[in-house]
Design a protein around this motif. Structure first.
Motif, PDB file in Angstrom:
ATOM      1  N   SER A   1       2.119   1.880  -2.843  1.00 56.80           N
ATOM      2  CA  SER A   1       1.092   2.562  -4.233  1.00 56.80           C
ATOM      3  C   SER A   1       1.370   3.708  -4.120  1.00 56.80           C
ATOM      4  O   SER A   1       0.504   4.467  -4.663  1.00 56.80           O
ATOM      5  CB  SER A   1       0.122   1.698  -4.321  1.00 56.80           C
TER       6      SER A   1
ATOM      7  N   SER B   1       2.958   6.492  -6.499  1.00 58.62           N
ATOM      8  CA  SER B   1       1.606   8.300  -6.886  1.00 58.62           C
ATOM      9  C   SER B   1       1.757   9.202  -6.948  1.00 58.62           C
ATOM     10  O   SER B   1       1.488  10.313  -7.158  1.00 58.62           O
ATOM     11  CB  SER B   1       0.154   7.701  -6.458  1.00 58.62           C
TER      12      SER B   1
ATOM     13  N   ARG C   1       0.787  -1.426   0.141  1.00 64.31           N
ATOM     14  CA  ARG C   1       0.359   0.188   0.389  1.00 64.31           C
ATOM     15  C   ARG C   1       0.779   1.337   0.359  1.00 64.31           C
ATOM     16  O   ARG C   1       0.485   2.289  -1.105  1.00 64.31           O
ATOM     17  CB  ARG C   1      -0.885  -0.374   0.887  1.00 64.31           C
TER      18      ARG C   1
END
Length: 320
Positions: A123, A127, A120
Motif C-alpha cells: 500500500s 501510494s 502494508r
C-alpha cells in the motif's frame, strides 16, 4: 520395594528435568532475530545484529514464548498497476521492493507477521508510485529521470515503513509501458510519421532529380550549340580556304581551271542510268569532247545552225 520405587521416582524426575530443559531452551540462528514474550508481554529482544549473538538461549517453560523473525532481505513483488502521468499519459508500471526487519519489537507491535507487513508495504509503495509519477512526464519516467524517481519513491516508502520497523533496501520499476490500446495508437502514429517522412524524402529526391536533369539538358544544349558553332566556323574557314585555293589555281592556269570545272559538270550532269541531254554536240558544254583544248568545231565557229532538240532514240546530238 523401596529400590524400584526410588528408581522410578528418579526416572520421573529426570524425565521432568529433561522436558523442562527442552521446553526452556531455544536457539537463535545467524539469519534470525527473536522476541521473548512472557504471557504476551515482550520480555526480551534478541537481535544478532546488535549486542546479542546467535546461539542457545533459555526461557521460562510454559510461561515464556519465542517469536522468530527473518533477518535476511525479504522480497515484495507488486502487481502491475496503471498510473496517470503529468502529461496525461496512462502507463502500466510493474515494480518490486526488497526490505529487511530492523526493529523486531516495532515490527511485532505494528504488523506482527510477514504477510501483513507485505500488505502494508504494498500500500505504501503504490501510494508513493502514484504521487511521484503523477508529477513527472512520460519521457522523464521512461528515459531521462527514471533513477531519480525511483530514489524519491524509495525515500517516501522508507519514511512510512519506519513505523513498521522495516527498512526498504531497494525499490525498482521493472517495466514501464503503455497500455495495449495506447501502444497500438502510438505505433500507428509512428507509422504515419515515418510514411510522411518517407514521402518528404522521395519528394525532395524527385525535385533534386528534376533539377539535375534540367541542368544536364541545358548543358547538352549549350555543348551542342557551341559544337555546331565551332563546326560552322571550321566549315566556313574550310570553304574560304577552298575558294582561295581555287581562285589561286584559276589565276595560275585559267585553261586548266576551265577544264577541271567542265569535268565536274560532266560528272554531275551524267549521273544515273537514264540521264538524257538534248543539246547540240557543237555546244559550248561539250567543247572538251572534240578538242582537249576546248576549242569549238569549225561549223560552230562559222555559225552553222544547230538542231533545236533531239528526242529519245535520236542519233545526232543526243547523249545517253
Amino acid at each position: 520395594m523401596n529400590n524400584p520405587a526410588l528408581r522410578t521416582g528418579l526416572l520421573i524426575a529426570a524425565a521432568a528435568v529433561a522436558i523442562g530443559l527442552y521446553a526452556s531452551a531455544f536457539t537463535v540462528g545467524q539469519m534470525q532475530q527473536a522476541l521473548v514474550l512472557q504471557l504476551g508481554r515482550v520480555r526480551d529482544v534478541l537481535n544478532p545484529t546488535g549486542q546479542n549473538k546467535p546461539g542457545l538461549y533459555f526461557k521460562v517453560p510454559f510461561v515464556d514464548s519465542v517469536v522468530l523473525f527473518d533477518k535476511r532481505v525479504l522480497d515484495l513483488d507488486l502487481p502491475v498497476q496503471t498510473l496517470l502521468t503529468a502529461d496525461r499519459q496512462n502507463l502500466e508500471v510493474d515494480a518490486f521492493a526488497r526490505y529487511r526487519i530492523v526493529d523486531p519489537l516495532k515490527f511485532y507491535q505494528s504488523v506482527g507477521t510477514i504477510a501483513l507487513a507485505n500488505q502494508r508495504l504494498a500500500s505504501f509503495t503504490n501510494s508513493a508510485l502514484r504521487n511521484v509519477l503523477a508529477r513527472s512526464s512520460r519521457d522523464a519516467i521512461v528515459r531521462t529521470d527514471r533513477a531519480d524517481l525511483m530514489n524519491q519513491i524509495q525515500e517516501d516508502v522508507n519514511r512510512q515503513a519506519k513505523g513498521l520497523g522495516v527498512e526498504i533496501v531497494d525499490l525498482r520499476m521493472t517495466r514501464v509501458d503503455l497500455p495495449a490500446k495506447n501502444s497500438q495508437a502510438v505505433y500507428d502514429r509512428m507509422t504515419s510519421e515515418r510514411k510522411k517522412e518517407a514521402t518528404d524524402i522521395r519528394a525532395n529526391g524527385d525535385q533534386a532529380a528534376t533539377l539535375i536533369r534540367a541542368k544536364a539538358d541545358r548543358d547538352v544544349t549549350v555543348i551542342l550549340a557551341e559544337a555546331n558553332q565551332k563546326a560552322e566556323e571550321m566549315r566556313g574557314q574550310g570553304d574560304a580556304d577552298r575558294n582561295r585555293i581555287l581562285a589561286e589555281a584559276f589565276g595560275a592556269d585559267a585553261g586548266f581551271f576551265a577544264f577541271y570545272r567542265s569535268m565536274q559538270a560532266y560528272e554531275q550532269a551524267l549521273k544515273g542510268q537514264d540521264t538524257r541531254l538534248v543539246v547540240s554536240p557543237n555546244s559550248d558544254f561539250f567543247r572538251y569532247f572534240g578538242d582537249p583544248q576546248g576549242r569549238k568545231p569549225d561549223s560552230a565557229r562559222s555559225g552553222s545552225p544547230e538542231p533545236a532538240a533531239a528526242g529519245p532514240g535520236a542519233t545526232t546530238g543526243a547523249v545517253r
